[in-house]
Design a protein around this motif. Structure first.
Motif, PDB file in Angstrom:
ATOM      1  N   GLN A  22      -5.785  -1.050  13.530  1.00 48.20           N
ATOM      2  CA  GLN A  22      -4.765  -0.154  12.563  1.00 48.20           C
ATOM      3  C   GLN A  22      -4.416   1.098  13.198  1.00 48.20           C
ATOM      4  OE1 GLN A  22      -5.603  -1.684   8.567  1.00 48.20           O
ATOM      5  NE2 GLN A  22      -6.198  -3.864   9.722  1.00 48.20           N
ATOM      6  N   VAL A  27       1.798   6.722  10.587  1.00 47.27           N
ATOM      7  CA  VAL A  27       2.531   6.464   9.673  1.00 47.27           C
ATOM      8  C   VAL A  27       2.719   4.963   8.702  1.00 47.27           C
ATOM      9  CG1 VAL A  27       4.845   6.814   9.532  1.00 47.27           C
ATOM     10  CG2 VAL A  27       3.623   7.540  11.856  1.00 47.27           C
ATOM     11  N   SER A  28       2.643   3.980   9.840  1.00 56.13           N
ATOM     12  CA  SER A  28       2.553   2.817   9.636  1.00 56.13           C
ATOM     13  C   SER A  28       0.895   2.503   7.913  1.00 56.13           C
ATOM     14  CB  SER A  28       2.525   1.726  10.719  1.00 56.13           C
ATOM     15  OG  SER A  28       2.938   0.072   9.849  1.00 56.13           O
ATOM     16  N   ILE A  31       1.785   4.607   4.928  1.00 57.82           N
ATOM     17  CA  ILE A  31       2.342   3.605   4.016  1.00 57.82           C
ATOM     18  C   ILE A  31       1.979   2.852   3.182  1.00 57.82           C
ATOM     19  CG2 ILE A  31       5.007   3.083   3.302  1.00 57.82           C
ATOM     20  CD1 ILE A  31       5.826   4.385   6.100  1.00 57.82           C
ATOM     21  N   ASP A  32       1.047   2.260   4.560  1.00 53.57           N
ATOM     22  CA  ASP A  32       0.661   0.647   3.887  1.00 53.57           C
ATOM     23  C   ASP A  32      -1.229   0.927   2.861  1.00 53.57           C
ATOM     24  OD1 ASP A  32       0.429  -2.368   3.903  1.00 53.57           O
ATOM     25  OD2 ASP A  32      -1.530  -2.274   5.049  1.00 53.57           O
ATOM     26  N   THR A  35       1.618   2.384  -0.273  1.00 57.07           N
ATOM     27  CA  THR A  35       1.631   0.368  -1.294  1.00 57.07           C
ATOM     28  C   THR A  35       0.673  -0.060  -1.754  1.00 57.07           C
ATOM     29  OG1 THR A  35       3.454   0.334   1.116  1.00 57.07           O
ATOM     30  CG2 THR A  35       3.397  -0.755  -0.458  1.00 57.07           C
ATOM     31  N   SER A  38       0.021   1.817  -4.300  1.00 56.29           N
ATOM     32  CA  SER A  38       0.633   2.037  -6.043  1.00 56.29           C
ATOM     33  C   SER A  38       1.393   0.063  -6.610  1.00 56.29           C
ATOM     34  CB  SER A  38       2.876   1.996  -5.262  1.00 56.29           C
ATOM     35  OG  SER A  38       2.368   2.773  -4.236  1.00 56.29           O
ATOM     36  N   GLY A  39       1.021  -0.527  -5.449  1.00 49.85           N
ATOM     37  CA  GLY A  39       1.090  -2.068  -6.142  1.00 49.85           C
ATOM     38  C   GLY A  39       0.728  -2.267  -7.417  1.00 49.85           C
ATOM     39  N   LEU A  42       1.402  -0.003 -10.670  1.00 47.71           N
ATOM     40  CA  LEU A  42       3.156  -1.338 -10.614  1.00 47.71           C
ATOM     41  C   LEU A  42       2.811  -1.639 -11.605  1.00 47.71           C
ATOM     42  CD1 LEU A  42       5.371  -0.165  -9.072  1.00 47.71           C
ATOM     43  CD2 LEU A  42       5.794  -1.582  -8.538  1.00 47.71           C
ATOM     44  N   VAL A  49       6.055  -0.546 -19.797  1.00 46.22           N
ATOM     45  CA  VAL A  49       7.211  -1.304 -19.759  1.00 46.22           C
ATOM     46  C   VAL A  49       7.736  -2.090 -20.668  1.00 46.22           C
ATOM     47  CG1 VAL A  49       9.757  -2.074 -18.908  1.00 46.22           C
ATOM     48  CG2 VAL A  49       8.242  -0.502 -17.717  1.00 46.22           C
ATOM     49  N   LEU A  50       7.056  -3.347 -21.400  1.00 46.57           N
ATOM     50  CA  LEU A  50       6.684  -4.201 -22.072  1.00 46.57           C
ATOM     51  C   LEU A  50       6.645  -3.531 -22.695  1.00 46.57           C
ATOM     52  CD1 LEU A  50       5.541  -7.809 -19.801  1.00 46.57           C
ATOM     53  CD2 LEU A  50       7.976  -6.656 -19.834  1.00 46.57           C
ATOM     54  N   SER A 184      -0.775 -19.062  -3.949  1.00 48.76           N
ATOM     55  CA  SER A 184      -0.287 -18.287  -4.427  1.00 48.76           C
ATOM     56  C   SER A 184       0.301 -18.372  -5.909  1.00 48.76           C
ATOM     57  CB  SER A 184       1.142 -17.778  -3.796  1.00 48.76           C
ATOM     58  OG  SER A 184       1.034 -17.055  -2.617  1.00 48.76           O
ATOM     59  N   TYR A 188      -2.407 -15.726  -7.181  1.00 49.56           N
ATOM     60  CA  TYR A 188      -1.085 -14.320  -7.798  1.00 49.56           C
ATOM     61  C   TYR A 188      -0.395 -15.000  -9.447  1.00 49.56           C
ATOM     62  CZ  TYR A 188      -1.354 -12.351  -3.062  1.00 49.56           C
ATOM     63  OH  TYR A 188      -1.469 -11.929  -2.244  1.00 49.56           O
ATOM     64  N   GLY A 189      -0.513 -16.499  -9.403  1.00 53.47           N
ATOM     65  CA  GLY A 189       0.238 -16.894 -10.527  1.00 53.47           C
ATOM     66  C   GLY A 189      -1.271 -16.642 -11.264  1.00 53.47           C
ATOM     67  N   ASP A 192      -1.171 -12.827 -13.183  1.00 51.99           N
ATOM     68  CA  ASP A 192       0.216 -12.699 -13.895  1.00 51.99           C
ATOM     69  C   ASP A 192      -0.631 -13.333 -15.024  1.00 51.99           C
ATOM     70  OD1 ASP A 192       0.892 -11.901 -11.379  1.00 51.99           O
ATOM     71  OD2 ASP A 192       3.032 -12.358 -11.639  1.00 51.99           O
TER      72      ASP A 192
ATOM     73  N   THR B   6       5.806 -23.292  -6.517  1.00 55.25           N
ATOM     74  CA  THR B   6       5.078 -21.940  -6.571  1.00 55.25           C
ATOM     75  C   THR B   6       6.256 -20.960  -7.067  1.00 55.25           C
ATOM     76  OG1 THR B   6       4.119 -21.890  -4.509  1.00 55.25           O
ATOM     77  CG2 THR B   6       4.699 -19.275  -6.199  1.00 55.25           C
ATOM     78  N   PHE B  10       5.665 -19.893 -11.401  1.00 54.28           N
ATOM     79  CA  PHE B  10       6.245 -18.726 -11.612  1.00 54.28           C
ATOM     80  C   PHE B  10       7.097 -18.362 -12.871  1.00 54.28           C
ATOM     81  CE2 PHE B  10       3.926 -17.035  -8.393  1.00 54.28           C
ATOM     82  CZ  PHE B  10       3.009 -16.082  -8.779  1.00 54.28           C
ATOM     83  N   LEU B  13       5.920 -19.058 -16.181  1.00 51.21           N
ATOM     84  CA  LEU B  13       4.615 -17.285 -16.772  1.00 51.21           C
ATOM     85  C   LEU B  13       5.071 -16.822 -17.097  1.00 51.21           C
ATOM     86  CD1 LEU B  13       2.637 -16.844 -13.290  1.00 51.21           C
ATOM     87  CD2 LEU B  13       1.157 -17.400 -15.861  1.00 51.21           C
ATOM     88  N   ASP B 148       5.316  -1.185  14.275  1.00 54.88           N
ATOM     89  CA  ASP B 148       4.146  -1.369  13.134  1.00 54.88           C
ATOM     90  C   ASP B 148       4.959  -1.890  12.058  1.00 54.88           C
ATOM     91  OD1 ASP B 148       2.252  -3.390  12.585  1.00 54.88           O
ATOM     92  OD2 ASP B 148       0.724  -1.754  12.159  1.00 54.88           O
ATOM     93  N   GLY B 151       3.899  -1.573   7.083  1.00 56.79           N
ATOM     94  CA  GLY B 151       4.034  -0.439   6.113  1.00 56.79           C
ATOM     95  C   GLY B 151       5.084  -0.471   5.281  1.00 56.79           C
ATOM     96  N   PRO B 152       6.299  -0.257   6.262  1.00 59.86           N
ATOM     97  CA  PRO B 152       7.596  -0.570   5.730  1.00 59.86           C
ATOM     98  C   PRO B 152       7.978  -1.880   4.905  1.00 59.86           C
ATOM     99  CG  PRO B 152       7.828   0.350   7.475  1.00 59.86           C
ATOM    100  CD  PRO B 152       6.060   0.052   7.116  1.00 59.86           C
ATOM    101  N   SER B 154       5.855  -3.718   3.516  1.00 59.54           N
ATOM    102  CA  SER B 154       5.050  -3.950   2.481  1.00 59.54           C
ATOM    103  C   SER B 154       5.480  -3.376   1.076  1.00 59.54           C
ATOM    104  CB  SER B 154       3.567  -3.364   2.729  1.00 59.54           C
ATOM    105  OG  SER B 154       3.182  -2.496   3.028  1.00 59.54           O
ATOM    106  N   LEU B 155       5.988  -1.724   1.329  1.00 63.08           N
ATOM    107  CA  LEU B 155       6.882  -1.291   0.546  1.00 63.08           C
ATOM    108  C   LEU B 155       7.722  -1.801   0.230  1.00 63.08           C
ATOM    109  CD1 LEU B 155       6.688   1.942  -0.362  1.00 63.08           C
ATOM    110  CD2 LEU B 155       7.822   2.763   1.129  1.00 63.08           C
ATOM    111  N   LEU B 158       6.764  -4.674  -2.235  1.00 64.03           N
ATOM    112  CA  LEU B 158       6.894  -3.961  -3.263  1.00 64.03           C
ATOM    113  C   LEU B 158       7.476  -3.615  -4.645  1.00 64.03           C
ATOM    114  CD1 LEU B 158       3.823  -2.803  -5.100  1.00 64.03           C
ATOM    115  CD2 LEU B 158       4.359  -0.774  -4.263  1.00 64.03           C
TER     116      LEU B 158
END
Lengths: 270, 241
Positions: A22, A27-28, A31-32, A35, A38-39, A42, A49-50, A184, A188-189, A192, B6, B10, B13, B148, B151-152, B154-155, B158
């Motif tokens: 990895q 660069v990748s 960014i990962d 991200t 930031s996930g 966010l 926001v709500l 998911s 993920y559900g 939330d 799924t 959601f 939710l 690879d 990164g982009p 997942s960005l 998101l």
């Protein structure tokens, strides 16, 4: 003992190889990493926001809601860090790569978890933990030793619980090859769902998620016990302390499903 | 099947959450019924206006298989777009209805009343599909330079959901942020635009304006894809592919 050391060594070797592979695309990777942080940022921003639109959600104000968000996110991210890679099993079963995993003289669960370096996910855990600590400090909590213990135990129990959900729903791929994003809905559900007071949800949907599956005990019930608030939905006060009682059977059930699944595995032949 | 299930979970939710946020009153300009329709239509559109897909093109670029696509006598952007429109049509027939049906069964949804809303919504969805295709194409194309693409990808995964109006209607944001997003990025065109048209939150001229803005973005994004494709082909030649 020597056997155990050899197996651990094998897993460590896999992890190191992953780390090198990895890091070679810098660069990748950068960014990962950004991200991943930031996930979580966010998810927290969404709550803010709500709350710009309303004063309270489901009877809870922003500081109280953030405690639940913190519990939910930290537990989810820790579980994702430790066992989240198991989600890939559906691709492995579908493409036949699972055969290769089973042939190696290492435990299949351990291998799957080492297949992808989870370090970048660690950054999310740090952020979620910070949100939780700040939220706990800002919320109006009358601290006692018991409550302090609860605040520490809740994310741990939640991690075990989410980990069980990850393993349990991913095992479905053994029976149902095209299981796709089925898991998911609950991983993920579930994240939330736990991030907001369950008073938000209604009817049978709440009954299934909060009590049937047990998501209500990851963040909502412990948070109520911390605030010393009675449950508007009528559960007794001790329910806030019930998280370990929910996560242990969940882990046992997930382990059982996983082992049955492995035994049931039939290669796709590709 | 699994995907529709799924999306439906959601839907529950998000629908409960937004209804709680609205608390029976108007929130961000939407009535509770409009919010419910917004959520369930979004869940239905999720498989049609596809934000997240495995980076197949990027994999083909990394392995070099993409060269065989370039040898064909059709423009690669156009042939991929055509395939994606076919995929979207199939998703519309198979994946769109289960969540929308669940929404209709369990919630009080807003049903459009203006005669021109359904055709306008259809055009808006087609434009949204074209724009998401372009976005995914551009994200995948970074593989020509980065190899690879994790990164982009997942960005994109998101950012897209939030800024496209999927996680919450963008009208919940302060107005300057909203206007900036609409004018400077194509992302609100993906979900916010068709959904706003569908729930008739604006007057008819504004509805038309939203779709026109989408059309402008579709053209800009297609031009951008062509430009990137040309640069990438030249780079492939340099690399000796």
């Amino acid at each position: 003992m020597g056997d155990l050391r050899a197996r651990l060594g094998g897993h460590l070797h896999l992890l190191r190889a992953q780390a090198r592979s990895q890091a070679s695309y810098r660069v990748s990777f950068a960014i990962d990493l950004i991200t991943n942080v930031s996930g979580t940022a966010l998810d927290v921003t969404t709550v803010f926001v709500l709350f710009t639109v309303t004063e309270s959600i489901g009877g809870f104000r922003l500081p109280e809601s953030l405690v639940m968000v913190g519990f939910g996110l930290l537990a989810f991210n820790l579980a994702d860090l430790t066992v989240g890679n198991i989600e890939r099993i559906r691709q492995y079963v579908r493409t036949g790569l699972m055969d290769a995993v089973l042939i190696r003289p290492l435990g299949p669960l351990g291998q799957l978890l080492a297949m992808d370096l989870p370090l970048r996910k660690a950054s999310r855990c740090v952020l979620a933990a910070s949100v939780l600590v700040v939220a706990l400090a800002r919320a109006d909590i009358d601290w006692t030793p018991a409550r302090l213990l609860l605040a520490v135990a809740t994310p741990i129990a939640g991690t075990v619980f989410f980990g069980s959900i990850f393993v349990g729903t991913a095992s479905v791929a053994f029976w149902w090859i095209e299981s796709g994003e089925f898991g998911s809905a609950f991983t993920y559900g579930g994240r939330d769902f736990t991030s907001y007071p369950i008073t938000v949800y209604g009817g049978w949907f709440r009954a299934v998620f909060a009590y049937g599956l047990g998501f209500g005990f990851v963040a909502y019930q412990p948070a109520l016990a911390l605030f010393g608030r009675a449950d508007p939905l009528g559960l007794p006060a001790w329910a806030g302390w019930a998280a370990p009682l929910v996560c242990v059977p969940a882990a046992l059930a997930a382990g059982l499903v996983w082992r049955t699944g492995i035994r049931h595995y039939r290669s796709t032949g590709s | 099947m699994a995907g529709a299930f799924t999306n439906t979970v959601f839907g529950f939710l998000r629908c409960y959450l937004f209804l709680a946020v609205a608390g029976g009153a108007i929130a961000g300009g939407y009535t509770p019924q409009q919010l419910a329709s917004y959520v369930w239509a979004a869940q239905g559109l999720l498989a049609v206006v596809l934000l997240w897909s495995p980076p197949e093109l990027a994999d083909r670029i990394r392995t070099g298989e993409v060269v065989s696509d370039l040898l064909r006598p059709v423009d690669p952007v156009h042939s991929m777009l055509a395939a994606d429109l076919g995929r979207a049509w199939h998703a519309l027939l198979t994946r769109c209805f289960p969540p929308v049906l669940a929404g209709l069964l369990f919630f009080d949804l807003y049903i459009p009343v203006r005669w021109h809303t359904p055709p306008l919504f259809a055009i808006s969805v087609v434009l949204a599909v074209v724009i998401t295709f372009c976005c995914r194409f551009l994200v995948n194309s970074t593989a020509y330079w980065l190899l690879d693409v994790r990164g982009p990808v997942s960005l994109w995964a998101l950012g897209s959901g939030v800024v496209a109006g999927l996680y919450f209607p963008l009208r919940f944001l302060p107005e300057p942020a909203l206007v900036t997003l609409w004018l400077l990025t194509p992302l609100p065109s993906l979900f916010q635009a068709p959904l706003d048209v569908l729930v008739e939150v604006d007057s008819t001229p504004v509805q038309l304006g939203i779709v026109a803005l989408q059309a402008v973005w579709a053209v800009i994004m297609l031009l951008l894809c062509h430009a990137v494709q040309r640069r990438a082909e030249r780079r492939l030649v340099i690399q000796g592919g």
